[in-house]
Design an enzyme around this catalytic site. Sequence first.
Site, PDB file in Angstrom:
ATOM      1  N   GLU A 172       9.337 -12.269   4.490  1.00  0.00           N
ATOM      2  CA  GLU A 172       9.832 -12.737   3.194  1.00  0.00           C
ATOM      3  C   GLU A 172      11.343 -12.849   3.225  1.00  0.00           C
ATOM      4  O   GLU A 172      12.049 -11.869   3.493  1.00  0.00           O
ATOM      5  CB  GLU A 172       9.418 -11.806   2.055  1.00  0.00           C
ATOM      6  CG  GLU A 172       9.931 -12.328   0.709  1.00  0.00           C
ATOM      7  CD  GLU A 172       9.600 -11.456  -0.483  1.00  0.00           C
ATOM      8  OE1 GLU A 172      10.265 -11.638  -1.535  1.00  0.00           O
ATOM      9  OE2 GLU A 172       8.703 -10.601  -0.378  1.00  0.00           O
ATOM     10  N   GLU A 220       3.812  -7.593   6.655  1.00  0.00           N
ATOM     11  CA  GLU A 220       4.729  -8.341   5.801  1.00  0.00           C
ATOM     12  C   GLU A 220       5.978  -7.498   5.672  1.00  0.00           C
ATOM     13  O   GLU A 220       5.902  -6.276   5.584  1.00  0.00           O
ATOM     14  CB  GLU A 220       4.078  -8.580   4.424  1.00  0.00           C
ATOM     15  CG  GLU A 220       4.942  -9.318   3.414  1.00  0.00           C
ATOM     16  CD  GLU A 220       5.804  -8.403   2.555  1.00  0.00           C
ATOM     17  OE1 GLU A 220       6.658  -8.927   1.811  1.00  0.00           O
ATOM     18  OE2 GLU A 220       5.646  -7.162   2.626  1.00  0.00           O
ATOM     19  N   ASP A 246      10.500  -7.652   4.284  1.00  0.00           N
ATOM     20  CA  ASP A 246      11.561  -8.338   3.551  1.00  0.00           C
ATOM     21  C   ASP A 246      12.838  -8.373   4.380  1.00  0.00           C
ATOM     22  O   ASP A 246      13.199  -7.376   5.006  1.00  0.00           O
ATOM     23  CB  ASP A 246      11.856  -7.605   2.241  1.00  0.00           C
ATOM     24  CG  ASP A 246      10.601  -7.336   1.428  1.00  0.00           C
ATOM     25  OD1 ASP A 246      10.092  -8.288   0.833  1.00  0.00           O
ATOM     26  OD2 ASP A 246      10.134  -6.182   1.407  1.00  0.00           O
ATOM     27  N   HIS A 271       1.879  -4.132   3.855  1.00  0.00           N
ATOM     28  CA  HIS A 271       2.984  -4.463   2.957  1.00  0.00           C
ATOM     29  C   HIS A 271       4.251  -3.717   3.372  1.00  0.00           C
ATOM     30  O   HIS A 271       4.228  -2.512   3.615  1.00  0.00           O
ATOM     31  CB  HIS A 271       2.573  -4.058   1.533  1.00  0.00           C
ATOM     32  CG  HIS A 271       3.501  -4.490   0.460  1.00  0.00           C
ATOM     33  ND1 HIS A 271       3.781  -3.687  -0.628  1.00  0.00           N
ATOM     34  CD2 HIS A 271       4.202  -5.637   0.256  1.00  0.00           C
ATOM     35  CE1 HIS A 271       4.587  -4.318  -1.452  1.00  0.00           C
ATOM     36  NE2 HIS A 271       4.870  -5.502  -0.935  1.00  0.00           N
ATOM     37  N   HIS A 292      14.176  -4.151   0.924  1.00  0.00           N
ATOM     38  CA  HIS A 292      13.609  -4.849  -0.232  1.00  0.00           C
ATOM     39  C   HIS A 292      14.578  -4.967  -1.387  1.00  0.00           C
ATOM     40  O   HIS A 292      14.723  -6.034  -1.984  1.00  0.00           O
ATOM     41  CB  HIS A 292      12.346  -4.124  -0.701  1.00  0.00           C
ATOM     42  CG  HIS A 292      11.702  -4.753  -1.899  1.00  0.00           C
ATOM     43  ND1 HIS A 292      12.075  -4.436  -3.195  1.00  0.00           N
ATOM     44  CD2 HIS A 292      10.730  -5.681  -2.011  1.00  0.00           C
ATOM     45  CE1 HIS A 292      11.353  -5.131  -4.041  1.00  0.00           C
ATOM     46  NE2 HIS A 292      10.530  -5.907  -3.355  1.00  0.00           N
TER      47      HIS A 292
END
Length: 266
Positions: free
Chosen positions: A117, A42, A44, A15, A57
Site C-alpha cells: 500500500e 500486505e 504500508d 495485514h 502505517h
Amino acid sequence: MTPPRSWPLAPVLAHRCGGLLAPENTLAGLAAAAEAGCGGVEFDVMLSGSGSPVLIHDETLGRTTDGHGRVALTRDENLRALDAGRWFDARFAGERVPTLDEAAARCISLGLSVNLEIKPATGQDDETARVVARRAGELWAGVALPPLLSSFSELALEVAAQLAAHLPRGLLVERAPPDWLQRCRRVGAAALHADARYLDRSTIIEARKAGLWVATYTVNDPGRAQTLFDWGVDCIITDRPDVVRASVTRHRSSTGYPAGFGVQSC
C-alpha cells in the site's frame, strides 16, 4: 466477464506484515506470516524525512515506536534508532522500522507475495508514489511474482501507472462510492480493495463482471471469510492469518475452490 487471469497473490494476506502475530509493518511480522504458512502479506510504505520509503502505517511515530513526531520530518538515522517492537511485546524489543529494500529482500527470500500500500503523508501523494513505484519496480525486477500496488490516493495510483505500468494496481476504498468502477478505470486499477464491513455481494459480482479482482480487509472471522470467498472475492486481508488461513484451507478441501480463489497457496 470475469478477470482475464487468476488473482496473482496468495488469497489470504497477513495485514501489515504479520497481523496480530508480531508488531505491525516489521521484518518480524514477515517472518511470523511465513511461519504461520501464509503465502503473502500486505504492508504500508511511507516516506521518511530523508525521502526514503519505509514500512509504517501512521503519519506519526507514537503508536508503533518509542519515538515522537511526524514520520515525514524524521530523518533516516533517527528513524533507524527507534524501537518498533517493544510496544507490542517485550520479545520484540529492538525491532526496527524497516526500509522497503529490507522488506522486499525478506519477502523474496521467504517466497511471500506482496500487496504494497502506497501510504502518502498529507500532501505527499505525488512524491511518495514516484519514489515507491520506481523502487518497487527495481527491487522486484526479474522476480516471477511482483507486488500489487494499492492506495486510497487516486493521484498516487495514476503516478504509479506512469512509472511502473507493469505492476498491477488496486484502488482502496472503505465503502465503495457510487462511481467506484469509473474511478478504477480512470487510475488503471486491476482490483477493487474494499472494507469488508461494507462490501456486499452485488458489488463483488459487478466488479468481477467488469474484469476486476476484488480484495477485502480486514477480515478476522473465518466464517465471514468463507462467505466472502463464496461470493467471489479473490483475496482476504486479515489480522489473524493463522486462524483464517487454516479455516479457509479446510473449507477449500471440503468443498473445492470457492469462486474467486487464485492459484497461489494460502
